[in-house]
Design an enzyme around this catalytic site. Structure first.
Site, PDB file in Angstrom:
ATOM      1  CG  MET A 249      32.116  36.225  49.348  1.00  0.00           C
ATOM      2  SD  MET A 249      30.972  35.164  50.559  1.00  0.00           S
ATOM      3  CE  MET A 249      31.627  34.997  52.030  1.00  0.00           C
TER       4      MET A 249
ATOM      5  CG  HIS B  65      42.537  40.255  53.720  1.00  0.00           C
ATOM      6  ND1 HIS B  65      43.285  39.266  53.197  1.00  0.00           N
ATOM      7  CD2 HIS B  65      41.259  39.280  54.438  1.00  0.00           C
ATOM      8  CE1 HIS B  65      42.559  38.233  52.913  1.00  0.00           C
ATOM      9  NE2 HIS B  65      41.362  38.337  53.641  1.00  0.00           N
TER      10      HIS B  65
ATOM     11  CG  HIS C 167      40.790  39.604  49.425  1.00  0.00           C
ATOM     12  ND1 HIS C 167      40.417  39.880  50.778  1.00  0.00           N
ATOM     13  CD2 HIS C 167      39.950  38.399  49.103  1.00  0.00           C
ATOM     14  CE1 HIS C 167      39.576  38.932  51.085  1.00  0.00           C
ATOM     15  NE2 HIS C 167      39.213  38.090  50.027  1.00  0.00           N
TER      16      HIS C 167
ATOM     17  N   GLY D 279      42.583  32.197  46.315  1.00  0.00           N
ATOM     18  CA  GLY D 279      43.554  31.943  47.430  1.00  0.00           C
ATOM     19  C   GLY D 279      43.608  30.441  47.705  1.00  0.00           C
TER      20      GLY D 279
ATOM     21  NE  ARG E 206      32.944  33.785  57.984  1.00  0.00           N
ATOM     22  CZ  ARG E 206      32.705  33.158  56.808  1.00  0.00           C
ATOM     23  NH1 ARG E 206      33.681  32.601  55.990  1.00  0.00           N
ATOM     24  NH2 ARG E 206      31.391  33.146  56.311  1.00  0.00           N
TER      25      ARG E 206
HETATM   26  O1  PAF Z   1      36.074  32.657  48.711  1.00  0.00           O
HETATM   27  C1  PAF Z   1      35.301  33.675  48.672  1.00  0.00           C
HETATM   28  O2  PAF Z   1      35.343  34.812  49.028  1.00  0.00           O
HETATM   29  C2  PAF Z   1      33.997  33.025  48.151  1.00  0.00           C
HETATM   30  O3  PAF Z   1      33.660  31.979  48.522  1.00  0.00           O
HETATM   31  C3  PAF Z   1      33.762  33.415  46.719  1.00  0.00           C
HETATM   32  C4  PAF Z   1      34.719  32.350  45.755  1.00  0.00           C
HETATM   33  C5  PAF Z   1      33.996  34.886  46.218  1.00  0.00           C
HETATM   34  C6  PAF Z   1      32.464  32.952  46.319  1.00  0.00           C
HETATM   35  O4  PAF Z   1      31.402  33.650  46.883  1.00  0.00           O
END
Ligand code: PAF
Length: 283
Positions: free
Chosen positions: A30, A34, A37, A147, A187
């Site tokens: 989303m 960071h 990811h 993750g 967050r």
């Molecule tokens: O983990 C996330 O960032 C979200 O839940 C995902 C898997 C991208 C789905 O929107």
């Protein structure tokens, strides 16, 4: 690296990659990326010929009282980060591109969606499962990387892929942590200066839970009490749950055995933090 905004462009680009015999790895996100990811992209790059990262703040997985509007949107720095990690494509669609009409089809994974976060966020996981199904359908990856910080989400996606015979291997990657143990999360930026040090209690509580189980404690209530007592020290936070469950069913057994997972959730102001850790009881 190419940034694509439409489903048609993704299908054209990845169709050509597949036609040339290249495998596609996928990292759904989303945004507000960071190092956690980044490590997902770095897991995909050596295992696939091309890696695509989606950046889409999915409205379906936010309840009306949640932080959809406030959720950080940082596409330029996200693109730079994934390019540096070796991704070939970013897919950054608009809400209208993904949901041109009000959606009437929802993917729900019963069972594993119900405990833990499912109790506090009853519509969340159907929103996740639906968008991930849609992204899998658009992208057609061989492998997809998630993750382990979102352990319940990972369990749900794995179950969904199995139940629906989706032609994708779902891979869970280790949680990345700040030096004090706080799990990296988009967050975390919501935490105030006073809340930030207290947020490290989540990781500490999990470590205490692991220590108890590894030391021979098999009573879930005793392990939960240890974690809750530690989380109570984070007095700026409100405990949602601190549970120890079977790692596959995510349900609390009478006696802990085999692979177990400790999961905690605490609300600090606007920041809802979750974290988890696992261990195995031999014999
Ligand atoms: O983990 C996330 O960032 C979200 O839940 C995902 C898997 C991208 C789905 O929107």
């Amino acid at each position: 690296m190419k940034v694509l905004h439409t489903i048609a462009d993704v299908r054209t680009a990845l169709g050509a990659e597949r036609a040339a015999g290249r495998t596609v790895g996928f990292v759904p996100t989303m945004g507000a990326l960071h190092d956690g990811h980044k490590s997902l992209v770095e897991a995909s790059v050596p295992e696939n010929d091309v890696t695509i990262v989606s950046v889409f703040v999915n409205p379906l997985q936010f309840a009306p009282d949640e932080d959809l509007d406030a959720y950080p949107r940082t596409l330029d720095s996200d693109v730079a980060l994934v390019e540096g990690a070796g991704a070939a494509y970013v897919f950054a669609p608009s809400v209208n591109e993904m949901y041109p009409e009000p959606i009437e089809t929802t993917v729900t994974v019963a069972g594993v969606s119900e405990p833990l976060d499912g109790r506090s966020r009853p519509t969340h996981f159907a929103g996740v499962a639906t968008v991930v199904t849609k992204l899998f359908s658009i992208i057609g990856p061989c492998r997809a990387y998630f993750g382990q910080k979102d352990f319940q989400q990972l369990a749900i996606i794995k179950k969904m892929a199995l139940d629906l015979s989706l032609d994708v291997t779902v891979i869970g990657c280790p949680t990345h942590r700040e030096p004090d143990g706080l799990a990296m999360s988009s967050r975390n930026i919501y935490l105030s200066d006073e809340e930030r040090p207290q947020a490290a209690r989540l990781n500490e509580a999990l470590l205490l839970g692991i220590e108890a189980v590894d030391g021979g404690e098999t009573n879930p209530a005793a392990v939960q009490a240890i974690m809750k007592a530690h989380l109570a020290k984070a007095d700026l936070g409100t405990l949602d749950y601190a549970e120890v469950v079977d790692a596959k069913t995510l349900l609390t057994p009478d006696v802990l055995t085999g692979e177990v997972r400790m999961l905690v959730a605490v609300q600090f102001g606007k920041a809802r933090l979750i974290d988890n850790m696992g261990t195995t009881i031999e014999g």
